[in-house]
Design an enzyme around this catalytic site. Sequence first.
Site, PDB file in Angstrom:
ATOM      1  N   GLN A 126       0.831  -1.204   0.000  1.00 15.80           N
ATOM      2  CA  GLN A 126       0.000   0.000   0.000  1.00 15.80           C
ATOM      3  C   GLN A 126       0.869   1.259   0.000  1.00 15.80           C
ATOM      4  OE1 GLN A 126      -3.186   0.039   2.839  1.00 15.80           O
ATOM      5  NE2 GLN A 126      -3.903   2.004   2.137  1.00 15.80           N
ATOM      6  N   PHE A 127       1.113   1.784  -1.201  1.00 16.56           N
ATOM      7  CA  PHE A 127       1.968   2.963  -1.331  1.00 16.56           C
ATOM      8  C   PHE A 127       1.375   4.188  -0.641  1.00 16.56           C
ATOM      9  CE2 PHE A 127      -0.920   3.640  -4.836  1.00 16.56           C
ATOM     10  CZ  PHE A 127      -1.020   5.026  -4.955  1.00 16.56           C
ATOM     11  N   THR A 128       0.062   4.214  -0.422  1.00 21.05           N
ATOM     12  CA  THR A 128      -0.580   5.387   0.190  1.00 21.05           C
ATOM     13  C   THR A 128      -0.174   5.588   1.645  1.00 21.05           C
ATOM     14  OG1 THR A 128      -2.581   4.149   0.749  1.00 21.05           O
ATOM     15  CG2 THR A 128      -2.558   5.307  -1.375  1.00 21.05           C
TER      16      THR A 128
END
Length: 148
Positions: free
Chosen positions: A78-80
């Site tokens: 999850q890059f967020t």
Amino acid sequence: MRAVIQRVTQAEVVIEQQSVGKIAQGFMILLGIHESDTIDDVAYLVRKISKLRVFEDDGGKMNLSLQEINGSILSVSQFTLYADTKKGNRPSFIEAARPEVAIPLYEQFNKQLKELAIPVETGEFGADMKVSLINDGPVTIIIDTKDK
């Protein structure tokens, strides 16, 4: 690396109405990879997660690790988790690792957990995923390798 670890009784990832990863008791892990992360960050995080004592023993105390309860992991990239919201209302993700860096580190993270005989299910890197879980406790722990 930044990991959001949730103790769960079950968790599942669905992509286009197809279940791609599903576990019973264990950890749902959302993993963010920073542009400066290395294999050393992977090793540190795997070591911390595998030894994290947040499952209850017979006395009701959080005293058991994932391995001691024979739990599983559902791992989702999850890059967020590296969203920068300091300016304006639209988050910037400039500190998140690009796929050419993130994918090998994410795969190495999952591989090292499996090498410890921990069952690992995953989402799909970069896919639009629907994640469902039942958080047990609730217990949610955040580990950031930059804080070590």
